[in-house]
Design an enzyme around this catalytic site. Structure first.
Site, PDB file in Angstrom:
ATOM      1  N   LYS A 112       0.822  -1.217   0.000  1.00  0.00           N
ATOM      2  CA  LYS A 112       0.000   0.000   0.000  1.00  0.00           C
ATOM      3  C   LYS A 112       0.854   1.263   0.000  1.00  0.00           C
ATOM      4  O   LYS A 112       0.495   2.252  -0.631  1.00  0.00           O
ATOM      5  CB  LYS A 112      -0.971  -0.006   1.185  1.00  0.00           C
ATOM      6  N   LYS A 193      -4.655  -9.598  -6.673  1.00  0.00           N
ATOM      7  CA  LYS A 193      -5.976  -9.754  -6.043  1.00  0.00           C
ATOM      8  C   LYS A 193      -6.899  -8.629  -6.493  1.00  0.00           C
ATOM      9  O   LYS A 193      -6.434  -7.520  -6.784  1.00  0.00           O
ATOM     10  CB  LYS A 193      -5.855  -9.799  -4.518  1.00  0.00           C
ATOM     11  N   LYS A 196     -10.251  -2.697  -4.248  1.00  0.00           N
ATOM     12  CA  LYS A 196     -11.018  -1.453  -4.447  1.00  0.00           C
ATOM     13  C   LYS A 196     -10.177  -0.419  -5.154  1.00  0.00           C
ATOM     14  O   LYS A 196     -10.681   0.405  -5.893  1.00  0.00           O
ATOM     15  CB  LYS A 196     -11.457  -0.896  -3.088  1.00  0.00           C
TER      16      LYS A 196
HETATM   17  N1  AQP Z   1      -9.680  -9.989  -3.700  1.00  0.00           N
HETATM   18  C1  AQP Z   1     -10.119 -10.433  -2.551  1.00  0.00           C
HETATM   19  N2  AQP Z   1     -10.467 -11.720  -2.373  1.00  0.00           N
HETATM   20  C2  AQP Z   1     -10.925 -12.188  -1.191  1.00  0.00           C
HETATM   21  N3  AQP Z   1     -11.095 -11.401  -0.106  1.00  0.00           N
HETATM   22  C3  AQP Z   1     -10.771 -10.095  -0.228  1.00  0.00           C
HETATM   23  N4  AQP Z   1     -10.812  -9.064   0.633  1.00  0.00           N
HETATM   24  C4  AQP Z   1     -10.363  -7.936   0.015  1.00  0.00           C
HETATM   25  N5  AQP Z   1     -10.024  -8.209  -1.243  1.00  0.00           N
HETATM   26  C5  AQP Z   1     -10.261  -9.547  -1.435  1.00  0.00           C
HETATM   27  C6  AQP Z   1     -11.298  -9.149   2.006  1.00  0.00           C
HETATM   28  O1  AQP Z   1     -12.310  -8.174   2.172  1.00  0.00           O
HETATM   29  C7  AQP Z   1     -12.300  -7.731   3.522  1.00  0.00           C
HETATM   30  C8  AQP Z   1     -12.346  -6.238   3.583  1.00  0.00           C
HETATM   31  O2  AQP Z   1     -11.210  -5.670   2.982  1.00  0.00           O
HETATM   32  P1  AQP Z   1     -10.737  -4.235   3.478  1.00  0.00           P
HETATM   33  O3  AQP Z   1     -11.717  -3.217   3.128  1.00  0.00           O
HETATM   34  O4  AQP Z   1     -10.385  -4.282   4.898  1.00  0.00           O
HETATM   35  O5  AQP Z   1      -9.430  -3.920   2.722  1.00  0.00           O
HETATM   36  P2  AQP Z   1      -8.526  -4.608   1.722  1.00  0.00           P
HETATM   37  O6  AQP Z   1      -8.217  -6.010   2.082  1.00  0.00           O
HETATM   38  O7  AQP Z   1      -7.357  -3.731   1.603  1.00  0.00           O
HETATM   39  O8  AQP Z   1      -9.458  -4.597   0.436  1.00  0.00           O
HETATM   40  P3  AQP Z   1      -9.215  -3.921  -0.933  1.00  0.00           P
HETATM   41  O9  AQP Z   1     -10.364  -4.168  -1.790  1.00  0.00           O
HETATM   42  O10 AQP Z   1      -7.883  -4.337  -1.471  1.00  0.00           O
HETATM   43  O11 AQP Z   1      -9.216  -2.388  -0.583  1.00  0.00           O
HETATM   44  P4  AQP Z   1      -8.160  -1.257  -0.821  1.00  0.00           P
HETATM   45  O12 AQP Z   1      -8.034  -1.118  -2.294  1.00  0.00           O
HETATM   46  O13 AQP Z   1      -8.790  -0.065  -0.156  1.00  0.00           O
HETATM   47  O14 AQP Z   1      -6.883  -1.700  -0.190  1.00  0.00           O
HETATM   48  C9  AQP Z   1     -11.062  -8.325   4.177  1.00  0.00           C
HETATM   49  O15 AQP Z   1     -11.449  -9.431   4.970  1.00  0.00           O
HETATM   50  C10 AQP Z   1     -10.231  -8.784   3.023  1.00  0.00           C
HETATM   51  O16 AQP Z   1      -9.440  -9.906   3.331  1.00  0.00           O
END
Ligand code: AQP
Length: 330
Positions: A112, A193, A196
């Site tokens: 990140k 993966k 968002k």
């Molecule tokens: N691609 C994924 N596959 C399975 N699980 C996923 N999670 C996120 N992406 C995947 C799970 O969703 C939950 C919430 O995620 P988060 O909002 O805490 O942040 P994150 O993991 O950082 O999700 P993003 O989409 O990648 O957001 P950004 O872009 O803001 O960093 C968690 O349980 C995560 O494991």
């Protein structure tokens, strides 16, 4: 009943199918058998660039989406993290227990921070706040995606260390990760993966996408040059990811899908998958709008959730304060 806690960041206008299949679906399933606490983690969301007005709105939309997906406020405490001040208070104590080298090993911080123009100390200490989120509730199980496994390991290490130093204080939590959907991949870049903050607009299917958008994204998903619908994450990461999504949302198995599409091309497979995903998501948008329309009711649900959460969190925090030699919180 086991205690369950999980959180999600309000960092976009909509969650995506990775969040849903990796975590949120388990949130809904677990609330029938567990004592569940689910939070919109807005304190985490300010560790990257944010706009205050947008953040506030996204926290509301996030809560409405969770309700639309089936989080039931009669069964689970649904709350916004900033309404429970015990979270950053315990994070401070846990920060004093965390080695700098230990925190430096977190791979999500490396990923990140590489995407940010300016990296904050908040982003660095994020996993410690996450540990506090979990330990405050004496949590047994944490339903999350695979990307959170390392943070969960840190949380467990901190709980074990604190208990060892000061005497039994925290339950040591276990991750609850569903293997098949632990990491949903980006449709355009299947080696990454789904996220968002994806850089490929077509790579991420949002829960609030219109059916037309969903279809376009699925149909343009990256596959490979042979035309066999077969599960092989090494040789065929794109197709394997689509098979995982299809099996999960179509309530079937990868094996049955391989048999069903044997001898057919990717066109048929993607067309049917597009329908399955569009149909699964169609009701979510409408229900989210309904929950957003009644502001007073949404606020009531979140306030009740925060009160229930504080009741548990305050007890754990008081215990930890006593253990480290602080004056009690007043
Ligand atoms: N691609 C994924 N596959 C399975 N699980 C996923 N999670 C996120 N992406 C995947 C799970 O969703 C939950 C919430 O995620 P988060 O909002 O805490 O942040 P994150 O993991 O950082 O999700 P993003 O989409 O990648 O957001 P950004 O872009 O803001 O960093 C968690 O349980 C995560 O494991």
């Amino acid at each position: 009943k086991p205690r369950v806690l999980s959180g999600i960041q309000p960092t976009s206008d909509s969650f995506h199918i990775g969040n849903y299949l990796g975590a949120l679906r388990q949130w809904v399933a677990l609330q029938d058998t567990a004592d569940a606490f689910y939070c919109v983690v807005d304190l985490h969301a300010i560790t990257v660039d944010h706009d205050p007005k947008v953040l506030h709105q996204r926290s509301r939309v996030s809560a409405a989406q969770l309700l639309a997906l089936g989080v039931d406020p009669e069964k689970s405490a649904l709350f916004v993290q900033s309404q429970v001040p015990e979270h950053p208070m315990l994070a401070w104590i846990l920060g004093a227990e965390t080695g700098f080298g230990e925190a430096s090993r977190m791979t999500q911080f490396k990923d990140k921070s590489a995407k940010q123009e300016r990296t904050t100390v908040g982003l660095f200490t994020y996993p410690i706040l996450q540990a506090a989120d979990i330990l405050l509730y004496q949590t047994d199980q944490v339903p999350v995606g695979e990307d959170q496994r390392q943070h969960l390991e840190l949380t467990r290490d901190l709980a074990i260390r604190f208990n060892g130093t000061y005497g039994q204080t925290f339950v040591v939590p276990e991750p609850h990760i569903v293997k098949e959907t632990a990491t949903i991949k980006d449709l355009a870049e299947p080696e990454k993966k789904m996220s968002k903050s994806s850089t490929s607009p077509r790579g991420c299917v949002y829960l609030l996408d219109e059916p037309g958008q969903v279809r376009k994204k699925i149909k343009s998903a990256v596959t490979d040059s042979d035309a066999e619908v077969r599960y092989d994450t090494e040789a065929k990461p794109g197709v394997s990811n689509l098979l995982n999504i299809y099996a999960a949302l179509g309530n079937t198995t990868v094996e049955k899908l391989e048999a069903e599409y044997a001898g057919k091309g990717y066109g048929d497979f993607k067309g049917d998958l597009a329908d399955v995903v569009a149909d699964a998501l169609a009701p979510i948008g409408a229900r989210t709008k309904e929950f957003l329309a009644d502001k007073a009711e949404l606020d009531r649900i979140l306030t009740a959730g925060a009160e229930k959460a504080r009741h548990v969190a305050a007890r754990t925090l008081a215990k930890a304060y006593k253990k480290v030699g602080f004056y009690p919180p007043v």
